[in-house]
Motif scaffolding. Structure first.
Motif, PDB file in Angstrom:
ATOM      1  N   ARG A 152      57.940  -2.523  33.745  1.00 65.23           N
ATOM      2  CA  ARG A 152      58.299  -1.100  32.870  1.00 65.23           C
ATOM      3  C   ARG A 152      57.007  -0.234  32.975  1.00 65.23           C
ATOM      4  O   ARG A 152      57.553   1.120  33.250  1.00 65.23           O
ATOM      5  N   SER A 153      55.990  -0.421  33.067  1.00 65.92           N
ATOM      6  CA  SER A 153      54.949   0.586  33.157  1.00 65.92           C
ATOM      7  C   SER A 153      55.062   1.078  34.656  1.00 65.92           C
ATOM      8  O   SER A 153      54.880   2.491  34.805  1.00 65.92           O
ATOM      9  N   ASN A 154      55.117   0.447  35.681  1.00 67.17           N
ATOM     10  CA  ASN A 154      55.259   0.780  36.814  1.00 67.17           C
ATOM     11  C   ASN A 154      56.459   2.081  37.141  1.00 67.17           C
ATOM     12  O   ASN A 154      56.403   2.812  37.595  1.00 67.17           O
ATOM     13  N   ARG A 155      57.390   1.561  36.555  1.00 66.90           N
ATOM     14  CA  ARG A 155      58.688   2.287  36.484  1.00 66.90           C
ATOM     15  C   ARG A 155      58.739   3.751  35.980  1.00 66.90           C
ATOM     16  O   ARG A 155      59.116   4.559  36.127  1.00 66.90           O
ATOM     17  N   GLN A 156      57.788   3.450  34.801  1.00 67.72           N
ATOM     18  CA  GLN A 156      57.688   4.933  34.047  1.00 67.72           C
ATOM     19  C   GLN A 156      56.579   5.807  34.916  1.00 67.72           C
ATOM     20  O   GLN A 156      56.829   6.826  34.855  1.00 67.72           O
ATOM     21  N   LYS A 157      55.652   5.203  35.574  1.00 62.16           N
ATOM     22  CA  LYS A 157      54.826   5.736  36.325  1.00 62.16           C
ATOM     23  C   LYS A 157      55.633   6.671  37.444  1.00 62.16           C
ATOM     24  O   LYS A 157      55.245   7.787  37.897  1.00 62.16           O
ATOM     25  N   ALA A 158      56.358   5.639  38.256  1.00 59.37           N
ATOM     26  CA  ALA A 158      57.058   6.112  39.309  1.00 59.37           C
ATOM     27  C   ALA A 158      56.100   6.804  40.409  1.00 59.37           C
ATOM     28  O   ALA A 158      55.251   6.175  40.674  1.00 59.37           O
ATOM     29  N   ASP A 159      56.458   7.967  40.927  1.00 60.23           N
ATOM     30  CA  ASP A 159      55.539   8.572  41.757  1.00 60.23           C
ATOM     31  C   ASP A 159      54.764   9.640  41.258  1.00 60.23           C
ATOM     32  O   ASP A 159      54.346  10.677  41.734  1.00 60.23           O
ATOM     33  N   GLN A 160      54.599   9.617  39.794  1.00 61.62           N
ATOM     34  CA  GLN A 160      53.471  10.739  39.143  1.00 61.62           C
ATOM     35  C   GLN A 160      52.112  10.513  39.127  1.00 61.62           C
ATOM     36  O   GLN A 160      51.576   9.558  39.541  1.00 61.62           O
ATOM     37  N   ASP A 161      51.340  11.757  39.405  1.00 61.62           N
ATOM     38  CA  ASP A 161      50.063  11.829  39.359  1.00 61.62           C
ATOM     39  C   ASP A 161      49.608  11.932  37.774  1.00 61.62           C
ATOM     40  O   ASP A 161      50.410  12.141  36.760  1.00 61.62           O
ATOM     41  N   PRO A 162      48.219  12.185  37.721  1.00 56.45           N
ATOM     42  CA  PRO A 162      47.547  11.768  36.237  1.00 56.45           C
ATOM     43  C   PRO A 162      48.200  13.329  35.481  1.00 56.45           C
ATOM     44  O   PRO A 162      47.820  13.150  34.209  1.00 56.45           O
ATOM     45  N   ALA A 163      48.510  14.248  36.304  1.00 58.42           N
ATOM     46  CA  ALA A 163      48.872  15.417  35.361  1.00 58.42           C
ATOM     47  C   ALA A 163      50.077  15.158  34.573  1.00 58.42           C
ATOM     48  O   ALA A 163      50.206  15.867  33.545  1.00 58.42           O
ATOM     49  N   THR A 164      51.026  14.157  35.075  1.00 61.58           N
ATOM     50  CA  THR A 164      52.167  14.005  34.183  1.00 61.58           C
ATOM     51  C   THR A 164      52.301  12.650  33.837  1.00 61.58           C
ATOM     52  O   THR A 164      53.211  12.403  33.000  1.00 61.58           O
ATOM     53  N   TRP A 165      51.433  11.807  34.130  1.00 60.55           N
ATOM     54  CA  TRP A 165      51.532  10.144  33.591  1.00 60.55           C
ATOM     55  C   TRP A 165      49.968   9.752  33.587  1.00 60.55           C
ATOM     56  O   TRP A 165      49.196   9.891  34.498  1.00 60.55           O
ATOM     57  N   MET A 166      49.797   9.035  32.506  1.00 62.20           N
ATOM     58  CA  MET A 166      48.646   8.260  32.275  1.00 62.20           C
ATOM     59  C   MET A 166      49.117   6.911  31.607  1.00 62.20           C
ATOM     60  O   MET A 166      50.097   6.767  30.943  1.00 62.20           O
ATOM     61  N   PRO A 167      48.081   5.908  31.794  1.00 64.58           N
ATOM     62  CA  PRO A 167      48.594   4.509  31.336  1.00 64.58           C
ATOM     63  C   PRO A 167      48.699   4.744  29.601  1.00 64.58           C
ATOM     64  O   PRO A 167      47.783   5.253  29.070  1.00 64.58           O
ATOM     65  N   PRO A 168      49.541   4.204  28.933  1.00 59.61           N
ATOM     66  CA  PRO A 168      49.672   3.940  27.478  1.00 59.61           C
ATOM     67  C   PRO A 168      48.458   3.532  26.920  1.00 59.61           C
ATOM     68  O   PRO A 168      48.041   4.021  25.658  1.00 59.61           O
ATOM     69  N   ALA A 169      47.745   2.358  27.512  1.00 62.35           N
ATOM     70  CA  ALA A 169      46.812   1.655  26.764  1.00 62.35           C
ATOM     71  C   ALA A 169      45.602   2.500  26.548  1.00 62.35           C
ATOM     72  O   ALA A 169      44.970   3.076  27.627  1.00 62.35           O
ATOM     73  N   ALA A 170      44.967   2.939  25.556  1.00 62.99           N
ATOM     74  CA  ALA A 170      43.851   3.839  25.213  1.00 62.99           C
ATOM     75  C   ALA A 170      42.534   3.407  26.259  1.00 62.99           C
ATOM     76  O   ALA A 170      42.308   4.215  26.751  1.00 62.99           O
ATOM     77  N   ASP A 171      42.560   2.002  26.167  1.00 66.95           N
ATOM     78  CA  ASP A 171      41.092   1.503  26.964  1.00 66.95           C
ATOM     79  C   ASP A 171      41.491   1.557  28.453  1.00 66.95           C
ATOM     80  O   ASP A 171      40.322   1.293  29.126  1.00 66.95           O
ATOM     81  N   ALA A 172      42.615   1.856  28.878  1.00 65.12           N
ATOM     82  CA  ALA A 172      42.648   1.931  30.379  1.00 65.12           C
ATOM     83  C   ALA A 172      42.563   3.297  30.787  1.00 65.12           C
ATOM     84  O   ALA A 172      42.488   3.421  32.352  1.00 65.12           O
TER      85      ALA A 172
END
Length: 216
Positions: A152-172
């Motif tokens: 799920r998290s990998n497919r949400q990320k897809a090919d995005q860089d940190p400008a448009t996607w970051m991990p949902p876990a705060a500690d990550a």
């Protein structure tokens, strides 16, 4: 639980399992996250000509029967899976650090390229040889390059860089920034303006985070 902890717990289980050969690397360097971001070259991105098939994976470079995907799963397992003929993995548990989830069994996991293949292409890999792109897509020489995470998290990320996607876990968050920057430095990849600005802004909350990397 961040990825470095996961790796430490898995190390004992890997003593008898050789990893695939990798591209020779230079001596490791350590920088603060701020200085590591500063070291990234900036350039415009272009996806012209990109095809995922131009990055051959998953290969079994060391011919031990386990391809790159399974090598990563074995390396990152909290509880080692059972390995049977053909490197078939059953059982085992993993921690997906993007979303702080514990996953039982390998089927719920994807192996994420920290810097996605399309992003790597945009950032300089379009000029590489096929052999270097294959080495990048199967990089077992750095624990930051490939990571087992929930599908799920990998497919949400897809090919995005940190400008448009970051991990949902705060500690990550800080770990992810360090992993991203280390991978780009390792492979001499560039960043675009939005990506650099985002990295700088997010790094403000990661003052104690260092980036260790080696170049290939």
């Amino acid at each position: 639980m961040i990825k470095t902890t996961v790796r430490a717990l898995a190390a004992a289980a890997l003593a008898l399992l050789p990893l695939a050969a990798t591209v020779p690397a230079h001596a490791a360097e350590t920088l603060s996250l701020h200085d590591a971001i500063k070291a990234l070259p900036q350039a415009a991105e272009s996806r012209d000509g990109y095809e995922r098939s131009k990055f051959k994976h998953w290969i079994d470079e060391d011919k031990d029967g386990c391809n790159t995907r399974n090598e990563v799963l074995l390396a990152e397992a909290l509880t080692p899976p059972t390995v049977t003929a053909g490197c078939k993995l059953t059982g085992g548990t993993w921690s997906s650090y993007y979303d702080d989830k514990v996953v039982e069994g390998p089927s719920g996991l994807d192996i994420d390229h920290m810097v996605p293949l399309a992003e790597a292409w945009d950032s300089g890999a379009s000029q590489w040889t096929a052999a270097r792109r294959q080495a990048y897509a199967n990089d077992l020489g750095s624990e930051r390059s490939l990571v087992a995470v929930t599908a799920r998290s990998n497919r949400q990320k897809a090919d995005q860089d940190p400008a448009t996607w970051m991990p949902p876990a705060a500690d990550a968050q800080c770990t992810y920034l360090a992993d991203w920057v280390a991978t780009k430095l390792r492979w001499s990849l560039t960043v675009d303006r939005d990506e650099r600005d985002t990295l700088r802004a997010r790094a403000v909350d990661c003052e104690d985070t260092d980036v260790e990397y080696d170049r290939v």
